[in-house]
Design a protein around this motif. Structure first.
Motif, PDB file in Angstrom:
ATOM      1  N   LEU A  44      48.619 -16.689 102.330  1.00  0.00           N
ATOM      2  CA  LEU A  44      47.495 -16.255 101.485  1.00  0.00           C
ATOM      3  C   LEU A  44      47.693 -16.810 100.085  1.00  0.00           C
ATOM      4  CD1 LEU A  44      47.330 -12.551 102.748  1.00  0.00           C
ATOM      5  CD2 LEU A  44      45.849 -14.452 103.411  1.00  0.00           C
ATOM      6  N   LYS A  45      47.534 -18.112  99.948  1.00  0.00           N
ATOM      7  CA  LYS A  45      47.774 -18.786  98.678  1.00  0.00           C
ATOM      8  C   LYS A  45      46.951 -18.138  97.557  1.00  0.00           C
ATOM      9  CE  LYS A  45      50.413 -22.195 100.202  1.00  0.00           C
ATOM     10  NZ  LYS A  45      51.824 -22.322  99.807  1.00  0.00           N
ATOM     11  N   GLY A  46      47.625 -17.785  96.485  1.00  0.00           N
ATOM     12  CA  GLY A  46      46.942 -17.192  95.352  1.00  0.00           C
ATOM     13  C   GLY A  46      46.869 -15.683  95.380  1.00  0.00           C
ATOM     14  N   ALA A  47      47.323 -15.062  96.472  1.00  0.00           N
ATOM     15  CA  ALA A  47      47.268 -13.599  96.559  1.00  0.00           C
ATOM     16  C   ALA A  47      48.352 -12.987  95.673  1.00  0.00           C
ATOM     17  CB  ALA A  47      47.470 -13.144  98.001  1.00  0.00           C
ATOM     18  N   PRO A  48      48.013 -11.983  94.867  1.00  0.00           N
ATOM     19  CA  PRO A  48      49.049 -11.309  94.077  1.00  0.00           C
ATOM     20  C   PRO A  48      49.978 -10.530  94.999  1.00  0.00           C
ATOM     21  CG  PRO A  48      46.960 -10.155  93.870  1.00  0.00           C
ATOM     22  CD  PRO A  48      46.671 -11.419  94.626  1.00  0.00           C
ATOM     23  N   LYS A  49      51.217 -10.393  94.587  1.00  0.00           N
ATOM     24  CA  LYS A  49      52.190  -9.715  95.441  1.00  0.00           C
ATOM     25  C   LYS A  49      51.811  -8.254  95.665  1.00  0.00           C
ATOM     26  CE  LYS A  49      57.030 -10.252  96.535  1.00  0.00           C
ATOM     27  NZ  LYS A  49      58.358 -10.710  96.089  1.00  0.00           N
ATOM     28  N   SER A  50      51.146  -7.644  94.672  1.00  0.00           N
ATOM     29  CA  SER A  50      50.711  -6.260  94.840  1.00  0.00           C
ATOM     30  C   SER A  50      49.755  -6.126  96.022  1.00  0.00           C
ATOM     31  CB  SER A  50      50.028  -5.762  93.562  1.00  0.00           C
ATOM     32  OG  SER A  50      48.923  -6.602  93.223  1.00  0.00           O
ATOM     33  N   LEU A  51      48.909  -7.129  96.233  1.00  0.00           N
ATOM     34  CA  LEU A  51      47.981  -7.107  97.368  1.00  0.00           C
ATOM     35  C   LEU A  51      48.741  -7.275  98.680  1.00  0.00           C
ATOM     36  CD1 LEU A  51      45.165  -7.099  98.624  1.00  0.00           C
ATOM     37  CD2 LEU A  51      45.001  -9.548  98.113  1.00  0.00           C
ATOM     38  N   ILE A  52      49.743  -8.159  98.680  1.00  0.00           N
ATOM     39  CA  ILE A  52      50.565  -8.356  99.878  1.00  0.00           C
ATOM     40  C   ILE A  52      51.208  -7.038 100.296  1.00  0.00           C
ATOM     41  CG2 ILE A  52      52.603  -9.508 100.802  1.00  0.00           C
ATOM     42  CD1 ILE A  52      50.250 -11.411 100.438  1.00  0.00           C
ATOM     43  N   TYR A  53      51.815  -6.339  99.323  1.00  0.00           N
ATOM     44  CA  TYR A  53      52.459  -5.060  99.639  1.00  0.00           C
ATOM     45  C   TYR A  53      51.434  -4.040 100.132  1.00  0.00           C
ATOM     46  CZ  TYR A  53      56.861  -6.572  97.532  1.00  0.00           C
ATOM     47  OH  TYR A  53      58.025  -7.232  97.254  1.00  0.00           O
ATOM     48  N   LYS A  54      50.251  -4.057  99.553  1.00  0.00           N
ATOM     49  CA  LYS A  54      49.220  -3.089  99.936  1.00  0.00           C
ATOM     50  C   LYS A  54      48.805  -3.270 101.390  1.00  0.00           C
ATOM     51  CE  LYS A  54      44.548  -1.522  98.709  1.00  0.00           C
ATOM     52  NZ  LYS A  54      43.406  -1.700  97.779  1.00  0.00           N
ATOM     53  N   ILE A  55      48.540  -4.511 101.814  1.00  0.00           N
ATOM     54  CA  ILE A  55      48.078  -4.717 103.191  1.00  0.00           C
ATOM     55  C   ILE A  55      49.202  -4.502 104.197  1.00  0.00           C
ATOM     56  CG2 ILE A  55      46.177  -6.230 102.501  1.00  0.00           C
ATOM     57  CD1 ILE A  55      47.824  -8.626 103.381  1.00  0.00           C
ATOM     58  N   VAL A  56      50.459  -4.697 103.756  1.00  0.00           N
ATOM     59  CA  VAL A  56      51.585  -4.407 104.651  1.00  0.00           C
ATOM     60  C   VAL A  56      51.761  -2.901 104.798  1.00  0.00           C
ATOM     61  CG1 VAL A  56      54.081  -4.584 104.963  1.00  0.00           C
ATOM     62  CG2 VAL A  56      52.782  -6.580 104.215  1.00  0.00           C
ATOM     63  N   ARG A  57      51.761  -2.178 103.654  1.00  0.00           N
ATOM     64  CA  ARG A  57      51.958  -0.716 103.693  1.00  0.00           C
ATOM     65  C   ARG A  57      50.855  -0.014 104.485  1.00  0.00           C
ATOM     66  NH1 ARG A  57      53.264  -1.056  98.091  1.00  0.00           N
ATOM     67  NH2 ARG A  57      51.160  -0.339  97.592  1.00  0.00           N
ATOM     68  N   SER A  58      49.636  -0.548 104.391  1.00  0.00           N
ATOM     69  CA  SER A  58      48.512   0.104 105.067  1.00  0.00           C
ATOM     70  C   SER A  58      48.462  -0.184 106.563  1.00  0.00           C
ATOM     71  CB  SER A  58      47.194  -0.350 104.424  1.00  0.00           C
ATOM     72  OG  SER A  58      46.983  -1.742 104.643  1.00  0.00           O
ATOM     73  N   GLY A  59      49.351  -1.062 107.032  1.00  0.00           N
ATOM     74  CA  GLY A  59      49.390  -1.360 108.462  1.00  0.00           C
ATOM     75  C   GLY A  59      48.419  -2.438 108.900  1.00  0.00           C
ATOM     76  N   GLN A  60      47.746  -3.084 107.942  1.00  0.00           N
ATOM     77  CA  GLN A  60      46.810  -4.139 108.310  1.00  0.00           C
ATOM     78  C   GLN A  60      47.533  -5.389 108.803  1.00  0.00           C
ATOM     79  OE1 GLN A  60      43.325  -4.646 105.542  1.00  0.00           O
ATOM     80  NE2 GLN A  60      44.503  -3.209 104.281  1.00  0.00           N
ATOM     81  N   VAL A  61      48.756  -5.579 108.340  1.00  0.00           N
ATOM     82  CA  VAL A  61      49.589  -6.684 108.833  1.00  0.00           C
ATOM     83  C   VAL A  61      50.444  -6.155 109.977  1.00  0.00           C
ATOM     84  CG1 VAL A  61      51.445  -8.291 108.264  1.00  0.00           C
ATOM     85  CG2 VAL A  61      49.635  -7.818 106.584  1.00  0.00           C
ATOM     86  N   ARG A  62      50.482  -6.899 111.067  1.00  0.00           N
ATOM     87  CA  ARG A  62      51.288  -6.502 112.222  1.00  0.00           C
ATOM     88  C   ARG A  62      52.181  -7.664 112.648  1.00  0.00           C
ATOM     89  NH1 ARG A  62      50.166  -1.097 114.551  1.00  0.00           N
ATOM     90  NH2 ARG A  62      48.649  -0.296 113.056  1.00  0.00           N
ATOM     91  N   LYS A  84      57.739  -3.829 107.697  1.00  0.00           N
ATOM     92  CA  LYS A  84      57.943  -3.664 106.263  1.00  0.00           C
ATOM     93  C   LYS A  84      57.926  -5.024 105.578  1.00  0.00           C
ATOM     94  CE  LYS A  84      60.675   0.579 106.645  1.00  0.00           C
ATOM     95  NZ  LYS A  84      61.964   1.235 106.308  1.00  0.00           N
ATOM     96  N   ALA A  85      57.696  -5.000 104.267  1.00  0.00           N
ATOM     97  CA  ALA A  85      57.624  -6.248 103.506  1.00  0.00           C
ATOM     98  C   ALA A  85      58.912  -7.050 103.621  1.00  0.00           C
ATOM     99  CB  ALA A  85      57.316  -5.952 102.039  1.00  0.00           C
ATOM    100  N   GLU A  86      60.052  -6.344 103.723  1.00  0.00           N
ATOM    101  CA  GLU A  86      61.335  -7.041 103.768  1.00  0.00           C
ATOM    102  C   GLU A  86      61.760  -7.452 105.173  1.00  0.00           C
ATOM    103  OE1 GLU A  86      62.304  -2.557 103.457  1.00  0.00           O
ATOM    104  OE2 GLU A  86      60.787  -3.970 102.726  1.00  0.00           O
ATOM    105  N   THR A  87      60.932  -7.190 106.184  1.00  0.00           N
ATOM    106  CA  THR A  87      61.244  -7.575 107.557  1.00  0.00           C
ATOM    107  C   THR A  87      61.505  -9.077 107.650  1.00  0.00           C
ATOM    108  OG1 THR A  87      59.916  -5.790 108.495  1.00  0.00           O
ATOM    109  CG2 THR A  87      60.342  -7.682 109.916  1.00  0.00           C
ATOM    110  N   ARG A  88      62.590  -9.451 108.317  1.00  0.00           N
ATOM    111  CA  ARG A  88      62.905 -10.866 108.538  1.00  0.00           C
ATOM    112  C   ARG A  88      62.219 -11.336 109.818  1.00  0.00           C
ATOM    113  NH1 ARG A  88      65.105 -13.040 103.874  1.00  0.00           N
ATOM    114  NH2 ARG A  88      66.492 -11.503 102.939  1.00  0.00           N
ATOM    115  N   LEU A  89      61.466 -12.406 109.702  1.00  0.00           N
ATOM    116  CA  LEU A  89      60.721 -12.927 110.840  1.00  0.00           C
ATOM    117  C   LEU A  89      61.598 -13.848 111.683  1.00  0.00           C
ATOM    118  CD1 LEU A  89      57.378 -13.755 108.998  1.00  0.00           C
ATOM    119  CD2 LEU A  89      57.850 -11.772 110.439  1.00  0.00           C
ATOM    120  N   GLU A  90      61.230 -13.958 112.961  1.00  0.00           N
ATOM    121  CA  GLU A  90      61.917 -14.874 113.855  1.00  0.00           C
ATOM    122  C   GLU A  90      60.916 -15.883 114.401  1.00  0.00           C
ATOM    123  OE1 GLU A  90      64.092 -12.863 116.865  1.00  0.00           O
ATOM    124  OE2 GLU A  90      65.174 -11.558 115.463  1.00  0.00           O
TER     125      GLU A  90
END
Length: 325
Positions: free
Chosen positions: A36-54, A61-67
């Motif tokens: 999401l180029k240009g997205a503020p980090k506050s928005l990234i945390y918001k969509i993760v906390r709200s469960g919109q990102v799966r 969680k935001a700190e989850t390490r991807l594989e």
């Protein structure tokens, strides 16, 4: 299944993105910042906390390490189109160009001025990475790590994906093991008289949120392991000018550990001593946090390419030391 676009921009639909091999080990929040180029980090945390990102259908969680091969659900997000928010101010562009202290084919190192954020967001239009990209629009530049906005000093930017991947792995090694990945050295003025020798602070740190979403870090038994070493270089005006070596890279680590031992960093308006800060401002003109990232030491190519990068103490901090008796 959708794959990563070389120039991803969100549409009005949910996207499902497979994590490629070269992004294995990357944190979810950093992966999303790339998508999401240009997205503020506050928005990234918001969509993760709200469960919109799966991730693979589940909340993460935001700190989850991807594989490699993980499937990331990215919701539709409205972002400014390129050109909508203008360009960095000429003064910022000039300051960033002048801040470069090292460059080779794969890395760029700068001495970040205090007051400049690592990246834009939360009301900040342009940070280090956006300004560097504006200076060098035809280069691929990625932040290897971040510094607090008020902290000055050395920051490393990767020019090649391979360097970014290897450096991020070294950062994780530093945080998870015992600091062997990257040696990090800071300079700080601590309030009061520290004892002689080296004081090691082994105190876990926990990130909490205050009203309004402001991050506040504190020593807490349930926090992440955090290790700092403070060594007095000299004493000035009843305070202690110190070298600080950290073996982990937690948020606000030096500032909270310094507060924990009763010698907060001078000029720290979040964790510091209000009266000390006021006196230093009036007497010697200290108007910022006295914390400077002085050097990073690490090796790439499996240990074959050694780097020792330095950023000289910011001029305004040198002036403060000169005025302290």
């Amino acid at each position: 299944m959708a794959s990563i676009d070389s120039n991803p921009r969100p549409s009005g639909q949910v996207r499902l993105v497979r994590v490629p091999e070269d992004r294995a080990g990357q944190r979810l929040d950093n992966f999303l910042l790339g998508q999401l180029k240009g997205a503020p980090k506050s928005l990234i945390y918001k969509i993760v906390r709200s469960g919109q990102v799966r991730v693979n259908g589940g909340r993460a969680k935001a700190e989850t390490r991807l594989e490699a091969g993980d499937e990331v659900r990215i919701p539709p997000v409205r972002l400014s189109e390129p050109g909508e928010k203008g360009a960095p101010a000429r003064g910022l562009l000039d300051a960033m160009a002048a801040s470069i202290v090292f460059e080779d084919a794969r890395l760029l190192a700068i001495s970040k001025p205090s007051g400049v954020a690592s990246h834009g967001g939360s009301g900040i239009g342009f940070g280090v990475i956006e300004t560097l990209r504006a200076l060098r629009p035809n280069e691929s530049l990625e932040l290897v790590h971040r510094l607090d906005r008020d902290t000055s000093g050395l920051m490393v930017i990767a020019k090649k994906r391979s360097a970014l991947t290897e450096l991020q792995a070294l950062m994780r090694e530093s945080d998870a093991d015992d600091g062997r990945g990257i040696a990090k050295r800071y300079l700080a003025l601590l309030a009061g008289r520290m004892p002689d020798g080296t004081m090691t602070v082994d105190a876990p740190l926990h990130i909490g949120l205050r009203q309004g979403g402001e991050r506040h870090v504190q020593v807490h038994a349930q926090g992440k392991p955090s290790l700092s070493h403070f060594r007095v270089l000299e004493r000035r005006g009843g305070h202690s000018y110190c070298e600080v070596r950290i073996e982990t890279g937690r948020t606000h680590q030096i500032r909270v550990h310094a507060q924990h031992i009763g010698h907060p960093v001078a000029g720290d308006d979040k964790y510091g001593d209000v009266e000390v800060n006021k006196r230093l401002r009036e007497q010697v003109g200290l108007k910022r946090l006295f914390l400077h990232a002085a050097s990073l030491e690490f090796s790439l190519d499996g240990g074959r390419a050694h780097y020792l990068l330095d950023a000289p103490l910011a001029p305004e901090l040198v002036d403060v030391l000169d005025r302290l008796k």
